[in-house]
Design a protein around this motif. Structure first.
Motif, PDB file in Angstrom:
ATOM      1  N   GLU A  90      10.437  -4.347   7.431  1.00  0.00           N
ATOM      2  CA  GLU A  90       9.049  -4.236   7.889  1.00  0.00           C
ATOM      3  C   GLU A  90       8.604  -2.786   7.958  1.00  0.00           C
ATOM      4  O   GLU A  90       7.466  -2.455   7.588  1.00  0.00           O
ATOM      5  CB  GLU A  90       8.914  -4.906   9.249  1.00  0.00           C
ATOM      6  CG  GLU A  90       9.131  -6.417   9.198  1.00  0.00           C
ATOM      7  CD  GLU A  90       9.267  -7.030  10.586  1.00  0.00           C
ATOM      8  OE1 GLU A  90       9.087  -6.283  11.583  1.00  0.00           O
ATOM      9  OE2 GLU A  90       9.565  -8.226  10.679  1.00  0.00           O
ATOM     10  N   GLN A  93       7.928  -1.571   4.413  1.00  0.00           N
ATOM     11  CA  GLN A  93       6.690  -2.161   3.885  1.00  0.00           C
ATOM     12  C   GLN A  93       5.460  -1.475   4.467  1.00  0.00           C
ATOM     13  O   GLN A  93       4.503  -1.182   3.747  1.00  0.00           O
ATOM     14  CB  GLN A  93       6.668  -3.657   4.194  1.00  0.00           C
ATOM     15  CG  GLN A  93       7.686  -4.468   3.394  1.00  0.00           C
ATOM     16  CD  GLN A  93       7.793  -5.907   3.881  1.00  0.00           C
ATOM     17  OE1 GLN A  93       7.428  -6.214   5.022  1.00  0.00           O
ATOM     18  NE2 GLN A  93       8.292  -6.795   3.028  1.00  0.00           N
ATOM     19  N   HIS A  96       5.191   2.180   2.909  1.00  0.00           N
ATOM     20  CA  HIS A  96       4.677   2.201   1.541  1.00  0.00           C
ATOM     21  C   HIS A  96       3.212   1.798   1.506  1.00  0.00           C
ATOM     22  O   HIS A  96       2.412   2.352   0.740  1.00  0.00           O
ATOM     23  CB  HIS A  96       5.504   1.281   0.643  1.00  0.00           C
ATOM     24  CG  HIS A  96       5.162   1.416  -0.805  1.00  0.00           C
ATOM     25  ND1 HIS A  96       4.368   0.499  -1.474  1.00  0.00           N
ATOM     26  CD2 HIS A  96       5.474   2.375  -1.718  1.00  0.00           C
ATOM     27  CE1 HIS A  96       4.225   0.898  -2.722  1.00  0.00           C
ATOM     28  NE2 HIS A  96       4.880   2.018  -2.909  1.00  0.00           N
ATOM     29  N   ALA A 115      13.054  -5.864   0.327  1.00  0.00           N
ATOM     30  CA  ALA A 115      11.759  -5.694   0.981  1.00  0.00           C
ATOM     31  C   ALA A 115      10.605  -6.151   0.098  1.00  0.00           C
ATOM     32  O   ALA A 115       9.448  -6.164   0.543  1.00  0.00           O
ATOM     33  CB  ALA A 115      11.563  -4.227   1.371  1.00  0.00           C
ATOM     34  N   LEU A 117       9.412  -4.628  -2.404  1.00  0.00           N
ATOM     35  CA  LEU A 117       8.612  -3.502  -2.868  1.00  0.00           C
ATOM     36  C   LEU A 117       8.778  -3.240  -4.360  1.00  0.00           C
ATOM     37  O   LEU A 117       7.925  -2.589  -4.976  1.00  0.00           O
ATOM     38  CB  LEU A 117       8.961  -2.246  -2.073  1.00  0.00           C
ATOM     39  CG  LEU A 117       8.593  -2.283  -0.589  1.00  0.00           C
ATOM     40  CD1 LEU A 117       9.122  -1.050   0.130  1.00  0.00           C
ATOM     41  CD2 LEU A 117       7.085  -2.400  -0.417  1.00  0.00           C
TER      42      LEU A 117
END
Length: 320
Positions: A90, A93, A96, A115, A117
């Motif tokens: 978390e 995330q 980013h 994640a 990503l």
């Protein structure tokens, strides 16, 4: 404010990868004359944290530090098959999402993959884990055999030494060629290895062949302004053209002409940084790129801003 780097520490910490991040971002470098990075070591979980080699690490910060980081470094991970804690996922995330740059070394790419990503983006990891990454995360565009990959502020690198290449790439992006080269000199490593170089040399070369290629590369670097072709470089190395191309690619992971252009672009960038009044046509000529149009084209193909803007950015950075 200096660019702030958060370096993760976790139970099972990979000490070499962690040490690389500390060496690049945590040492004072007043001799460079630029506002160097600030940093924070951030614990992923409660400590003390065990590290490879029988060490324990007590990190002074937690995951809350990721909220203000400009760059986050994931120095490996405790196992490609070990999911990261939800709190870390978390935090990454959120970071980013607000615009932070996140980079990983070796198995650290699996943290970014867990994640989500890396979905729809290019990424790499150590060659031993490439198949596992591709099968476990089919939404990731896994790049095989490269040193590092950057895609939308996510930078992933291969095994340990490639992490240094990737971290120097970040310094190069943030401060320019000259500063990155000076840091590399302190580390006694090459100033730049292109990210798309091969992780593995295709076959071992006898030392005499390797030395012939190395001597040729040194000679070309001293004569970048001159005209060069595969044939002329092969003759300088005392090889046939086809043999030379094969051995050069085996030794460096690049074709001779791709390497030549990269060297000329690097020289042009250094000239722009150190000779601010030199006209662009003279810069292009000294670097062996021929014309300002060719200079601009090659800067663009190597992911650099136009030469004029590059020079202004470097002057602004030096004045900051």
């Amino acid at each position: 404010m200096p660019h702030h780097v958060a370096i993760l520490a976790y139970d099972g910490l990979c000490t070499f990868e962690f040490g690389c991040a500390i060496e690049l971002f945590a040492l004072d470098r007043p001799e460079l004359g630029v506002p160097w990075y600030s940093y924070a070591v951030c614990a992923v979980e409660a400590g003390p944290l065990r590290a490879a080699g029988g060490l324990t690490v007590a990190a002074p910060h937690g995951l809350e530090e990721l909220e203000r980081a400009d760059t986050i470094v994931i120095p490996g991970w405790r196992g490609a098959d070990q999911p990261p804690p939800p709190a870390l996922i978390e935090a990454l995330q959120r970071a980013h999402g607000r615009g932070a740059r996140i980079c990983s070394i070796c198995s650290g790419a699996f943290v970014l993959a867990h994640a989500g990503l890396l979905d729809g983006r290019r990424a790499t990891t150590h060659w031993r884990y490439l198949a596992q990454m591709a099968s476990g995360f089919p939404e990731v565009a896994v790049e095989e055999g490269v040193l590092y990959v950057e895609d939308e502020r996510l930078v992933t690198s291969a095994g340990s030494a490639a992490g240094l290449d990737m971290l120097l790439h970040l310094v190069r992006s943030d401060f320019g060629v000259e500063i990155a080269n000076r840091v590399a000199q302190r580390l006694v490593v090459p100033g730049h290895r292109d990210g798309d170089q091969a992780q593995l040399v295709a076959r071992p070369l006898p030392s005499s062949e390797h030395n012939a290629i190395a001597r040729l590369m040194d000679w070309v670097r001293e004569n970048l302004r001159a005209e060069h072709s595969v044939e002329s470089m092969a003759a300088q190395a005392k090889m046939g053209a086809r043999t030379f191309q094969r051995r050069f690619k085996d030794s460096t992971g690049q074709s001779p002409l791709a390497w030549l252009v990269r060297e000329r672009v690097e020289l042009a960038a250094r000239i722009l940084e150190t000779r601010p009044l030199l006209p662009l046509d003279a810069v292009a000529d000294l670097a062996g790129l021929g014309s300002p149009e060719s200079l601009r084209r090659h800067f663009r193909s190597h992911g650099l801003p136009p030469p004029g803007r590059y020079r202004k950015m470097e002057r602004a950075g030096a004045a900051a």
